[in-house]
Design a protein around this motif. Structure first.
Motif, short mmCIF file in Angstrom:
data_model
loop_
_atom_site.label_atom_id
_atom_site.label_comp_id
_atom_site.label_asym_id
_atom_site.label_seq_id
_atom_site.Cartn_x
_atom_site.Cartn_y
_atom_site.Cartn_z
N GLN A 313 0.81 -1.22 0.00
CA GLN A 313 0.00 0.00 0.00
C GLN A 313 0.84 1.27 0.00
O GLN A 313 0.65 2.13 -0.83
CB GLN A 313 -1.00 0.02 1.16
N SER A 314 1.79 1.39 0.89
CA SER A 314 2.72 2.52 0.87
C SER A 314 4.02 2.09 1.53
O SER A 314 4.01 1.29 2.47
CB SER A 314 2.14 3.72 1.61
N ILE A 319 2.71 7.52 6.25
CA ILE A 319 1.42 7.28 5.58
C ILE A 319 0.77 6.03 6.15
O ILE A 319 -0.44 6.02 6.44
CB ILE A 319 1.62 7.15 4.06
N ASN A 320 1.54 4.97 6.33
CA ASN A 320 0.98 3.75 6.89
C ASN A 320 0.41 3.98 8.29
O ASN A 320 -0.71 3.55 8.60
CB ASN A 320 2.04 2.65 6.93
N LYS A 321 1.16 4.64 9.14
CA LYS A 321 0.76 4.81 10.53
C LYS A 321 -0.34 5.85 10.70
O LYS A 321 -1.37 5.59 11.35
CB LYS A 321 1.98 5.21 11.37
N ASP A 322 -0.16 7.03 10.10
CA ASP A 322 -1.06 8.16 10.39
C ASP A 322 -2.26 8.24 9.45
O ASP A 322 -3.27 8.85 9.81
CB ASP A 322 -0.28 9.48 10.31
N VAL A 323 -2.14 7.67 8.26
CA VAL A 323 -3.23 7.79 7.28
C VAL A 323 -3.94 6.47 7.05
O VAL A 323 -5.17 6.39 7.08
CB VAL A 323 -2.70 8.36 5.94
N ILE A 352 -1.01 1.71 -3.17
CA ILE A 352 -2.03 2.74 -3.38
C ILE A 352 -1.31 4.06 -3.61
O ILE A 352 -0.54 4.52 -2.76
CB ILE A 352 -2.95 2.87 -2.15
N SER A 353 -1.54 4.64 -4.77
CA SER A 353 -0.86 5.89 -5.11
C SER A 353 -1.88 6.98 -5.42
O SER A 353 -3.07 6.81 -5.17
CB SER A 353 0.10 5.68 -6.28
N SER A 361 8.53 13.98 1.04
CA SER A 361 9.31 13.04 1.86
C SER A 361 8.74 11.63 1.79
O SER A 361 9.49 10.64 1.75
CB SER A 361 9.34 13.51 3.31
N ASP A 362 7.41 11.51 1.78
CA ASP A 362 6.78 10.19 1.67
C ASP A 362 7.12 9.53 0.34
O ASP A 362 7.44 8.34 0.27
CB ASP A 362 5.26 10.31 1.82
#
Length: 500
Positions: A313-314, A319-323, A352-353, A361-362
């Motif tokens: 996914q990312s 992104i994984n933790k917060d989103v 997922i993009s 940064s991500d």
């Protein structure tokens, strides 16, 4: 006289929901017909032609109940069309069901008079038995004064005590234009791939997925993870082999195939090789459930597994933790994927993009992950394509946690469902999807392979590791505007060579 329900399936023909409904309701003594109106190549975003609607209404004219099944919000526009057309032509009540409906009942009651807010088997059985709406557990409906009523939800059914959901070939039809084609005439000689679930339910709570909402809806209603008995899985697959003469492969569509205890997994694989022995196109799992012993069970079972599907996914920890509300550890991925490559197991990685929450940064963190993964994998695998990334557009679904966040943050507007979800899906195959994210994925999919062009693709990834160069590519959005210079023969040839 036997009550008759017509189920309208808008998804692929083997859709599990309508199969369970059909098997359960027939077992209760009702007559059930299933009309599959999408087919395998139809565009679900297009409305049905008038001739198909007329045929539907003629078939449903004397039935007692019509059920419309939605697998995804993408099918909303067409479901509304069918609902409204039939309401003006038939006397039977129309009820909607499916995961999206369960997760956001008030949204769907804008369009439907009756909905399933729990599992639909008992709801439809109670409806056909003549119970009043107020007395049917798991039903949502509009009162006479227009208020939305949501009844209490019953406990989960025991999936191992209800009929096996065989695909109904005798009472199933494919709606195509002005024709209603019997499923046994259309599907029996043509189906080459069969999807099955050996596990129902997902153990994770990713914010973009409706499973996170389903867990809250069905809390205290029974175990959310339900394992199907091995004997029932094999019996269904034996039926499929017998009825589909050109069956070439099986898909285990479980959210996590490896969630079974190891001894049960071994028993399932042994039974499969002994009694089914067809190639498996893919199984899905989570990287944290991949162990050396479980992978050995697969590779030593004799099963021809084409792909093991894993959600990345990312590659951004933030992104994984917060989103996305996912646990991500780069080293776990590297070690797991390297072990799979060394054992010759090919991997599909879902990503997922086109994510509006991503920062530079991500994106850069993801680039470094892809480059590092190639270094870890390419020389340890004997397969030409050890890993292939499947790129999906981030979309927001009503009922999911991320949908609520995106609304609150102003990322999506009130017209998101009608303007976006009703017009496209997550597959990044449209012109608007040619962007920097898609280019990086295409470079990875080429660079992970062996050969001259893959070396060039890998070289480009190395160049992009220079932060200034990557920053320029992102800031100028080069690949979003690549059409301005892609018509030169050299550039066009290269772009074509890296597409997979």
């Amino acid at each position: 006289m036997m009550k008759h329900a017509v189920l309208i399936n808008n998804s692929y023909v083997e859709n599990l929901s309508v199969r369970y409904l059909s098997a359960y309701l027939k077992h209760k003594g009702f007559r059930i017909s299933i009309i599959h109106y999408e087919g395998r190549k139809d565009d679900v975003f297009n409305l049905l032609p008038e001739e198909s609607l007329k045929l539907l209404s003629e078939y449903c004219h004397d039935c007692d109940l019509v059920g419309i099944s939605l697998l995804t919000t993408h099918q909303l526009k067409r479901s509304i069309q069918i609902n409204n057309y039939l309401k003006g032509k038939i006397k039977a009540k129309i009820i909607w069901g499916g995961v999206p409906v369960i997760c956001d009942p008030h949204f769907y009651l804008q369009y439907a008079d009756y909905i399933c807010v729990g599992e639909g088997e008992t709801v439809m059985a109670d409806f056909l038995s003549g119970k009043e709406p107020a007395d049917i557990k798991g039903l949502g409906y509009k009162s006479k004064d227009g208020k939305f009523i949501i009844n209490s939800i019953p406990n989960f059914l025991d999936l191992n005590k209800i009929p096996i959901p065989f695909l109904d070939m005798e009472n199933g039809f494919i709606l195509r234009g002005r024709k209603m084609i019997p499923l046994k005439n259309e599907l029996a000689p043509s189906l080459s791939s069969y999807s099955i679930f050996s596990v129902r339910g997902c153990p994770y709570s990713c914010s973009y997925c409706l499973n996170s909402k389903l867990k809250r809806v069905f809390s205290n209603k029974g175990s959310f993870i339900r394992l199907i008995e091995i004997s029932r899985v094999i019996k269904e697959l034996e039926w499929a082999k017998e009825n589909f003469v050109n069956l070439k492969q099986v898909i285990f569509d479980d959210d996590d195939f490896f969630i079974r205890p190891e001894n049960e997994l071994e028993n399932l694989l042994n039974a499969y090789t002994e009694r089914i022995d067809l190639p498996v196109y893919y199984i899905q799992t989570n990287i944290r459930h991949i162990t050396d012993s479980k992978v050995r069970l697969i590779t030593e079972s004799g099963i021809e597994l084409k792909w093991l599907k894993i959600g990345l996914q990312s590659a951004s920890e933030r992104i994984n933790k917060d989103v996305f509300n996912r646990n991500f550890d780069k080293n776990i991925f590297f070690n797991g994927l390297k072990m799979l490559a060394s054992r010759g197991v090919r991997v599909m990685l879902d990503v997922i993009s086109d994510n509006p929450y991503e920062t530079f940064s991500d994106k850069y963190e993801s680039l470094l992950f892809y480059h590092g993964l190639i270094k870890e994998i390419r020389n340890s695998s004997t397969r030409d394509i050890p890993i292939k990334i499947y790129d999906h557009k981030l979309m927001f679904y009503p009922g999911a946690n991320l949908y609520a966040k995106a609304e609150k943050d102003g990322v999506i507007g009130n017209d998101y469902v009608s303007h976006i979800l009703s017009k496209r899906n997550t597959l990044r195959k449209q012109k608007e999807d040619i962007d920097n994210d898609a280019f990086i994925v295409a470079l990875f999919n080429k660079a992970i392979r062996k050969g001259r062009i893959p070396l060039i693709a890998y070289g480009l990834l190395k160049i992009l590791r220079v932060k200034l160069i990557f920053s320029l590519m992102i800031r100028l959005n080069i690949w979003k505007n690549y059409s301005a210079f892609s018509k030169t023969r050299t550039v066009e040839r290269f772009l074509k060579s890296i597409r997979v």
